[in-house]
Write a protein that holds these residues in place. Structure first.
Motif, PDB file in Angstrom:
ATOM      1  N   ASP A 124       4.786   3.580   8.177  1.00 35.20           N
ATOM      2  CA  ASP A 124       4.343   2.743   9.279  1.00 35.20           C
ATOM      3  C   ASP A 124       5.470   2.619  10.128  1.00 35.20           C
ATOM      4  O   ASP A 124       5.152   2.033  11.413  1.00 35.20           O
ATOM      5  N   ILE A 125       6.688   2.736   9.714  1.00 30.88           N
ATOM      6  CA  ILE A 125       7.708   2.386  10.711  1.00 30.88           C
ATOM      7  C   ILE A 125       8.540   3.626  11.075  1.00 30.88           C
ATOM      8  O   ILE A 125       9.008   3.861  12.182  1.00 30.88           O
ATOM      9  N   GLY A 138      -4.412  -8.601   8.148  1.00 34.31           N
ATOM     10  CA  GLY A 138      -3.954  -7.724   9.429  1.00 34.31           C
ATOM     11  C   GLY A 138      -2.841  -6.908   9.258  1.00 34.31           C
ATOM     12  O   GLY A 138      -2.290  -6.672   8.001  1.00 34.31           O
ATOM     13  N   SER A 139      -2.356  -6.061   9.902  1.00 35.94           N
ATOM     14  CA  SER A 139      -1.594  -4.622   9.816  1.00 35.94           C
ATOM     15  C   SER A 139       0.014  -5.257   9.780  1.00 35.94           C
ATOM     16  O   SER A 139       0.773  -4.520   9.088  1.00 35.94           O
ATOM     17  N   THR A 140       0.651  -6.438  10.454  1.00 27.57           N
ATOM     18  CA  THR A 140       1.585  -6.853   9.854  1.00 27.57           C
ATOM     19  C   THR A 140       1.988  -7.114   8.485  1.00 27.57           C
ATOM     20  O   THR A 140       3.112  -6.665   8.011  1.00 27.57           O
ATOM     21  N   PRO A 141       1.281  -7.957   8.023  1.00 28.74           N
ATOM     22  CA  PRO A 141       1.599  -8.209   6.580  1.00 28.74           C
ATOM     23  C   PRO A 141       1.693  -7.011   5.560  1.00 28.74           C
ATOM     24  O   PRO A 141       2.248  -7.018   4.600  1.00 28.74           O
ATOM     25  N   ARG A 149      -4.225  -5.384   4.556  1.00 27.04           N
ATOM     26  CA  ARG A 149      -4.669  -5.194   6.000  1.00 27.04           C
ATOM     27  C   ARG A 149      -5.935  -5.868   6.472  1.00 27.04           C
ATOM     28  O   ARG A 149      -6.446  -6.466   7.368  1.00 27.04           O
ATOM     29  N   THR A 202       2.267  -3.759   6.592  1.00 28.87           N
ATOM     30  CA  THR A 202       3.470  -3.076   6.704  1.00 28.87           C
ATOM     31  C   THR A 202       4.578  -3.769   6.011  1.00 28.87           C
ATOM     32  O   THR A 202       5.420  -3.253   5.438  1.00 28.87           O
ATOM     33  N   LEU A 203       4.922  -5.115   5.872  1.00 26.96           N
ATOM     34  CA  LEU A 203       5.858  -5.759   5.280  1.00 26.96           C
ATOM     35  C   LEU A 203       5.432  -5.333   3.596  1.00 26.96           C
ATOM     36  O   LEU A 203       6.559  -5.193   2.732  1.00 26.96           O
TER      37      LEU A 203
END
Length: 486
Positions: free
Chosen positions: A150-151, A308-311, A304, A313-314
């Motif tokens: 993702d990064i 959502g997507s940010t958590p 997700r 990705t974490l």
């Protein structure tokens, strides 16, 4: 499966780790065959030992990588299957705790088996252990790239090799530094697991009764009943979600007061790891809308959907850190096994001297660390390890069988008077291990059993052609004498 280094000020306290146990002094010529007398220092308290062992269990890796596979086959019954697997692991842990305090050696399993079942079986255990130690860390390291996608996009082989090299550099440091590093990473893993649990319970969509009356998703037939046969089919994987608590036995020469603290480390690590895995698994079951969704989603997919997507990705980043953390501790423990093999005179004299060499500043077995980890880095970059990795399940099962047999032998008259932590309800634990692991072996693929047999044959040839002919100055397994343990 192993342990950390020693700091110079305390090295004298650990010198007893290289002395032969009472009644088992090495015979033959000392000469060049003998490794250096300096030993690993006892600098680890229970907390540091638990941090390192828990990092090797890597509960976050088991949670995020192994548990979704169990969801796919076990449906909402996965937490129940995991719980049964943990009960079996407690029986295995009891064997490790008793044997690890009876023969507190960096050799871990091979020292236990050698001391209780004899020299030849001890050597076979060592060679099977080495086969796993070479293969498992690079295979785990290869998964890092998936969780960084993702990064940044990076070749899995490059990422795997880089993780092995970083782990190697870290493992050369003293053991207290490694306990600190792995403790920080472990804290991040636990935070990630807690986040999953909080989100799952906050988005409860199904009644808790689904845990008591589980159901399994089948693509062709929809929902089906969770049966004992279904649960048994998942036990092989469930048994190993907390595998790694045996690392406490590899740390036995670096743990203060091992007669008490090795057993504490085994069980505290096992129970904490189990909690980190079970609680978020239950949250996932009640937090997903259907068994079909549960069976086809990963934890980042669930997060997700919940947040959502940010958590999500974490969570992926935390999984990548969990992999690095696991590889660091595996390299630590693996180096201790290789170090112990040199001290126990498994190889020609020059190799024994090199493998027992300690770093002048960090007190770590730095040559042994490089010897076991650099080949792993090369394998991660150049080789396809899939087939060998699949065979490690069969190899580990055979090692567990030998550990259980050693635990049965630990109550023979000549061992009864030795100071050690003793498991309650003996011989229940080793009998449970033999029955459950015997089933796992029965279920193994023929190819995996053939690879295991090949490892045993190679080990037996080395023993017959080299070690057996040198009974007085080769393969003399040692452990600290009881009075030197405290």
């Amino acid at each position: 499966m192993t342990h950390p280094p020693a700091s110079p000020p305390d090295r004298a306290a650990g010198s007893a780790a290289t002395a032969p146990p009472a009644g088992r002094e090495r015979s033959g010529t000392a000469g060049s065959a003998e490794p250096p007398s300096a030993g690993l220092a006892r600098v680890l308290g229970p907390v540091g030992a638990v941090l390192l062992t828990l990092s090797c269990i890597t509960p976050a890796s088991s949670l995020f990588i192994l548990v979704p596979e169990l969801f796919a086959g076990q449906g909402t019954g996965a937490p129940l299957t995991i719980a049964v697997g943990i009960v079996i692991s407690i029986a295995v842990g009891a064997c490790y705790a008793e044997l690890g305090t009876l023969t507190p050696s960096s050799g871990g399993e091979y020292a236990m088996v050698d001391g209780l079942l004899g020299r030849f079986l001890g050597w076979l255990t060592f060679m099977m252990t080495i086969a796993m130690l070479v293969v498992i860390p690079p295979v785990i390291a290869l998964g890092t790239a998936d969780y960084l996608s993702d990064i940044v996009h990076i070749d899995p082989q490059v990422a795997g090799c880089a993780v092995m090299l970083v782990a190697t550099a870290t493992a050369v440091l003293d053991i207290k530094s490694n306990a600190l590093v792995t403790g920080v990473f472990l804290a991040l893993e636990l935070i990630a697991a807690a986040v999953v649990a909080v989100f799952g319970f906050a988005h409860t969509q199904r009644p808790w009764s689904v845990l008591v009356h589980p159901e399994v998703h089948q693509a062709t037939a929809g929902q089906s009943t969770f049966t004992v046969a279904v649960m048994v089919s998942g036990l092989a994987a469930a048994m190993f979600v907390v595998n790694g608590f045996g690392t406490a036995s590899y740390l036995a020469e670096e743990i203060r007061d091992p007669r008490r603290n090795v057993a504490r480390t085994v069980f505290w690590s096992l129970f904490l790891g189990a909690a980190v895995i079970i609680v978020p698994s239950v949250a996932a079951v009640v937090g997903t809308g259907s068994t079909a969704e549960l069976s086809t989603s990963t934890f980042p997919d669930m997060v997700r959907a919940w947040a959502g997507s940010t958590p999500a990705t974490l969570i992926d980043l935390c999984i990548a850190l969990a992999i690095l953390n696991a590889v660091i501790v595996m390299v630590l423990q693996n180096a201790r096994v290789v170090y112990a093999s040199g001290r126990d005179l498994a190889w020609p004299a020059a190799a024994n001297r090199a493998l027992t060499r300690l770093h002048p500043r960090f007190g770590s077995p730095w040559v042994a660390t490089l010897a076991i980890s650099l080949p792993g880095a090369a394998l991660a970059y150049f080789a396809d390890l899939t087939t060998l990795y699949e065979a490690t399940g069969a190899i580990l099962a055979v090692v567990y069988v030998l550990i259980a047999l050693a635990a049965l032998a630990a109550r023979r008259e000549r061992h009864r008077s030795k100071p050690a932590w003793r498991m309650p309800l003996w011989p229940l634990a080793p009998v449970v291990v033999l029955a459950s692991v015997g089933y796992v072996l029965y279920e193994q693929a023929g190819r995996d059993l053939a690879i295991t047999a090949a490892v045993i044959v190679i080990a037996a040839l080395y023993y017959v052609l080299y070690l057996r002919r040198r009974p007085h100055d080769r393969w003399r397994v040692t452990a600290p004498a009881p009075e030197e343990d405290c």
